[in-house]
Scaffold this motif. Structure first.
Motif, mmCIF file in Angstrom:
data_model
loop_
_atom_site.group_PDB
_atom_site.id
_atom_site.type_symbol
_atom_site.label_atom_id
_atom_site.label_comp_id
_atom_site.label_asym_id
_atom_site.label_seq_id
_atom_site.Cartn_x
_atom_site.Cartn_y
_atom_site.Cartn_z
ATOM 1 N N THR A 274 0.858 -1.187 0.000
ATOM 2 C CA THR A 274 0.000 0.000 0.000
ATOM 3 C C THR A 274 0.892 1.235 0.000
ATOM 4 O O THR A 274 2.021 1.200 0.493
ATOM 5 C CB THR A 274 -0.900 0.046 1.249
ATOM 6 N N VAL A 304 16.422 8.951 -2.081
ATOM 7 C CA VAL A 304 16.686 7.674 -2.714
ATOM 8 C C VAL A 304 15.840 6.591 -2.040
ATOM 9 O O VAL A 304 15.851 6.477 -0.824
ATOM 10 C CB VAL A 304 18.180 7.338 -2.546
ATOM 11 N N GLY A 305 15.083 5.844 -2.835
ATOM 12 C CA GLY A 305 14.307 4.737 -2.281
ATOM 13 C C GLY A 305 12.967 5.132 -1.692
ATOM 14 O O GLY A 305 12.270 4.308 -1.114
ATOM 15 N N SER A 306 12.565 6.390 -1.867
ATOM 16 C CA SER A 306 11.309 6.822 -1.258
ATOM 17 C C SER A 306 10.097 6.396 -2.081
ATOM 18 O O SER A 306 8.963 6.586 -1.663
ATOM 19 C CB SER A 306 11.307 8.334 -1.043
ATOM 20 N N MET A 346 4.555 -4.586 -12.981
ATOM 21 C CA MET A 346 3.466 -4.005 -12.205
ATOM 22 C C MET A 346 2.169 -3.907 -12.987
ATOM 23 O O MET A 346 1.095 -3.851 -12.402
ATOM 24 C CB MET A 346 3.860 -2.606 -11.716
ATOM 25 N N PRO A 455 7.625 1.484 4.582
ATOM 26 C CA PRO A 455 7.895 0.820 5.850
ATOM 27 C C PRO A 455 8.753 -0.434 5.657
ATOM 28 O O PRO A 455 8.848 -0.972 4.557
ATOM 29 C CB PRO A 455 6.512 0.434 6.349
ATOM 30 N N ARG A 585 17.198 -2.005 0.327
ATOM 31 C CA ARG A 585 15.918 -1.886 -0.382
ATOM 32 C C ARG A 585 14.965 -3.024 -0.033
ATOM 33 O O ARG A 585 13.825 -3.016 -0.436
ATOM 34 C CB ARG A 585 16.165 -1.868 -1.876
HETATM 35 P P1 ADP Z 1 13.217 6.124 -5.846
HETATM 36 O O1 ADP Z 1 12.376 7.139 -5.176
HETATM 37 O O2 ADP Z 1 14.627 6.114 -5.375
HETATM 38 O O3 ADP Z 1 13.102 6.185 -7.348
HETATM 39 P P2 ADP Z 1 11.881 3.632 -6.227
HETATM 40 O O4 ADP Z 1 10.711 4.213 -6.896
HETATM 41 O O5 ADP Z 1 12.893 2.930 -7.061
HETATM 42 O O6 ADP Z 1 12.629 4.748 -5.377
HETATM 43 O O7 ADP Z 1 11.363 2.697 -5.065
HETATM 44 C C1 ADP Z 1 12.227 1.907 -4.312
HETATM 45 C C2 ADP Z 1 11.606 0.563 -4.015
HETATM 46 O O8 ADP Z 1 10.565 0.679 -3.060
HETATM 47 C C3 ADP Z 1 10.997 -0.129 -5.209
HETATM 48 O O9 ADP Z 1 11.326 -1.479 -5.178
HETATM 49 C C4 ADP Z 1 9.512 0.083 -5.031
HETATM 50 O O10 ADP Z 1 8.772 -0.935 -5.632
HETATM 51 C C5 ADP Z 1 9.387 0.034 -3.527
HETATM 52 N N1 ADP Z 1 8.234 0.767 -2.993
HETATM 53 C C6 ADP Z 1 7.747 1.936 -3.438
HETATM 54 N N2 ADP Z 1 6.711 2.342 -2.692
HETATM 55 C C7 ADP Z 1 6.514 1.403 -1.753
HETATM 56 C C8 ADP Z 1 5.592 1.238 -0.666
HETATM 57 N N3 ADP Z 1 4.641 2.126 -0.422
HETATM 58 N N4 ADP Z 1 5.703 0.131 0.107
HETATM 59 C C9 ADP Z 1 6.683 -0.764 -0.150
HETATM 60 N N5 ADP Z 1 7.563 -0.682 -1.129
HETATM 61 C C10 ADP Z 1 7.504 0.393 -1.937
#
Ligand code: ADP
Ligand code: MG
Length: 698
Positions: A274, A304-306, A346, A455, A585
């Motif tokens: 979610t 990064v990773g958000s 996805m 999370p 990650r």
């Molecule tokens: P960035 O902001 O660095 O581009 P990404 O979009 O690559 O980050 O997202 C990092 C990882 O976190 C990906 O594997 C993505 O699928 C996962 N992710 C994104 N949003 C969520 C969420 N709400 N809950 C769990 N995982 C998530």
């Protein structure tokens, strides 16, 4: 404003000298006048300590008591003793190499002429211990005869020090600058700031400021000059942004969206996680932009990773639901490819057609894609800047997303702006614009921020270590079933040389880790090879990926838990942070090991900052302080954020004035048509017309 005067027409500058000035990008007298000192030396006598006299420089003014030439074998030495008005004495020394062959030439000839008994001189130099007879003695670096007319430019004052090029000296620079100031017509330096502002902010006028920035009469005057020039720079840029912003606001879209959820709902259902609250909020912000009648121009910043990618995908799905096309541009082929695969996964089972286009897409494939884009059968295009090439025609592209926007060159970006002027545009970055800067210039530019990470993220332990310890960490993790990256820096900014170096390291590392499966990745490999290496690593067919920084942005492999960065001091802060973001990650605790080689002080500082903080915003701010905003935001070439006098970090108060005044000016006179704004407007045109075509001031 009269025509600019070429610099070679300035007294004392011929065509040869003019060439030297050209290296400093000075071709007119105006350019010269706006070439501000790099720093100053306080060469006044007996001034209290300040930032310009802290170094061990001796300044002395006195009459010549006696002189002496000391015979020596290889080095000739000349000494003079001076006495000042208070009776204090100073011994001055010059060292010169014995001239080869030209025995008749006396290297001290001019000095002897100038240091005749009782003549009054200024000397500037540093203490030395060689053969000193006096407690107070120096090696002379510069001297000036007190009675000479131009001496007042060089000694007894706050003296400007310029950034030089070979063949030019500071002394010459100061004299030319003086000449330029003397000969320039006040009309060439018109006051572009409206009188009301000058009064309100108690600013020096333009000619006053220009004179004082080069030859300040006091520290206070220098500060006023700098403040005035900084204010002007800030006000110009802030106003440009302000106008640009209003112009985008006026544009109306000739298309509209409706939230149908025919794709969005199934997409969310099959997503497997979610959204964070932050993501929900940002998606709402983006959707309300898309639903509004004017084109979106939103910057999405998130560490990064958000989770920026899924946010972008939601926006693109809204476009597709409405029968429009959307495109996402990534700065590297690897990243484009990875986004494509992520989207494919996805969107499995949904009625959305995807394609990926990069510069290494094969001709036949490309032809097919171009056709699909033109007839609308491809809904979402993922690509590199190949996408912005002219021959890509869309059926109805409405939304463009730019990932890691600061990685794109200025040219590519302005091309993109051309193509997307009437589109909804979402740009994403993990190198956030520091809040102060964003507020000041972008004003109310739409900025969305992902302020939390999804999370369950594991912390990343960042440490500094030797290669050996780093490899122990790699071994330990890989034995547990995890994977690792080992990254080497770009060498001389060249992918080719770096490829060779990283390949050599790869061979060595194979011997260090004989029991593991290693692969190498660099920018010189063919696209298919790169894809295969990445796919193998993602599928855990390999354990350790040895790479150049090509993997820096966006790579997402959850099982990777160690990032080793070799020669860490060669990376910028943002890069280090990005690289570290490749691990941590998934569900496993992760490590980032920095292995510095030669640590200079800035390098050391960077490594320390990275170890101490995980907050990308703080890191972004520090990076900008260390390297300058133009470097970070990729605007250096266009000069967008290159300030000559202003410093966005030190001059916060002035920055604040400038943005406040900008708002007042634009609300009273949005088109800058009032007579008191005529010159200001002209200056804006001059500055921004060529390289910032979106601002229409015609
Ligand atoms: P960035 O902001 O660095 O581009 P990404 O979009 O690559 O980050 O997202 C990092 C990882 O976190 C990906 O594997 C993505 O699928 C996962 N992710 C994104 N949003 C969520 C969420 N709400 N809950 C769990 N995982 C998530
Ligand atoms: Mg990303």
């Amino acid at each position: 404003m009269s025509a600019p005067i070429k610099i070679q027409y300035l007294k004392g500058i011929g065509p040869a000298k003019a060439k030297l000035f050209e290296r400093l990008e000075i071709s007119t007298v105006q350019d010269l006048l706006h070439y501000y000192p790099r720093t100053y030396q306080d060469r006044r006598l007996n001034t209290p300590p300040n930032e310009y006299n802290a170094e061990a420089l001796t300044i002395f003014k006195g009459r010549v008591l006696r002189t002496q030439q000391i015979p020596a074998r290889s080095v000739l030495v000349f000494k003079a003793v001076l006495e000042d008005e208070k009776g204090q004495q100073l011994e001055c020394t010059w060292f010169k190499k014995r001239p080869y062959r030209a025995f008749r030439f006396d290297p001290f000839g001019q000095i002897k002429k100038d240091f005749h008994l009782n003549n009054e001189v200024w000397v500037i130099g540093r203490k030395n211990d060689r053969g000193a007879m006096f407690a107070r003695q120096i090696t002379v670096e510069e001297y000036y005869v007190a009675a000479d007319a131009l001496t007042q430019l060089h000694a007894g004052r706050l003296t400007p020090i310029y950034g030089l090029t070979e063949g030019l000296t500071n002394k010459q620079f100061r004299q030319f600058m003086y000449e330029a100031l003397q000969s320039s017509n006040p009309a060439d330096e018109p006051e572009i700031l409206p009188p009301a502002l000058l009064q309100k902010r108690r600013l020096l006028t333009a000619p006053q400021a220009l004179k004082a920035i080069h030859f300040p009469n006091s520290l206070a005057e220098l500060e006023s000059a700098r403040a005035r020039l900084a204010y002007e720079e800030f006000l110009l840029l802030a106003t440009a942004w302000g106008i640009k912003r209003t112009q985008t606001k006026i544009l109306a879209k000739d298309y509209s969206y409706e939230v149908k959820k025919t794709l969005l709902t199934p997409f969310r259902t099959q997503l497997g996680f979610t959204f964070t609250n932050s993501q929900k909020k940002v998606i709402n912000e983006i959707f309300s932009d898309l639903l509004s009648p004017r084109p979106m121009n939103r910057l999405l910043q998130g560490d990064v990773g958000s989770g920026k990618t899924v946010v972008a995908l939601c926006a693109m799905l809204l476009a597709v639901e409405n029968g429009y096309q959307a495109a996402l541009m990534a700065p590297t082929e690897i990243l484009a490819e990875q986004h494509y695969l992520t989207f494919k996964r996805m969107l499995a089972g949904l009625d959305v057609n995807l394609a990926v286009l990069t510069s290494s897409t094969k001709a036949a494939e490309k032809k097919k894609i171009l056709k699909g884009l033109a007839d609308g059968s491809i809904h979402i295009l993922v690509g590199t800047h190949a996408v912005i090439q002219d021959n890509v025609a869309f059926h109805n592209l409405r939304l463009a997303v730019i990932d890691e926007q600061h990685r794109f060159g200025v040219k590519q970006r302005s091309k993109l702006k051309e193509k997307t002027a009437k589109l909804d545009l979402l740009t994403m970055t993990a190198t956030p614009i520091p809040r102060t800067l964003a507020l000041a210039f972008y004003g109310d530019l739409d900025v969305s921020t992902l302020s939390e990470l999804p999370p369950g993220r594991q912390p990343i332990l960042t440490e500094c270590a030797t290669s050996k310890l780093a490899y122990d960490r790699v071994r330990e993790e890989v034995q547990k079933g995890r994977q690792a990256y080992i990254v080497f820096p770009l060498i001389e900014e060249s992918e080719k040389i770096s490829a060779k170096a990283v390949t050599e390291e790869f061979e060595k590392l194979k011997k260090v880790f004989p029991q593991f499966r290693l692969a190498v990745l660099h920018g010189q490999m063919k696209q298919e090879e790169k894809e295969k290496v990445m796919a193998d690593f993602a599928a855990h067919n390999t354990d350790i990926l040895v790479a150049t920084p090509v993997i820096e942005v966006g790579i997402d492999v959850k099982n990777a838990t160690v990032m080793v960065i070799e020669n860490a001091e060669r990376f910028g802060l943002a890069s280090l942070h990005q690289l570290r973001g490749r691990v941590g990650r998934g569900e496993h605790a992760s490590y980032c090991v920095l292995v510095p080689q030669h640590a200079g002080s800035v390098a050391r500082e960077r490594v320390d900052i990275i170890c101490a903080t995980r907050d990308g915003f703080k890191i972004g701010e520090r990076d900008m302080q260390l390297r300058g905003p133009g470097e970070i935001l990729g605007t250096r070439q266009s000069g967008e954020l290159e300030f000559k006098a202003g410093d966005i970090f030190k001059d916060q108060a002035i920055l604040h004035w400038a943005t406040q005044d900008r708002d007042e000016i634009l609300s009273a006179d949005p088109g800058l048509v009032k007579p008191e704004h005529a010159l200001f407007r002209r200056k804006l045109q001059e500055l921004y017309q060529q390289n910032w075509h979106l601002i229409d001031l015609s």
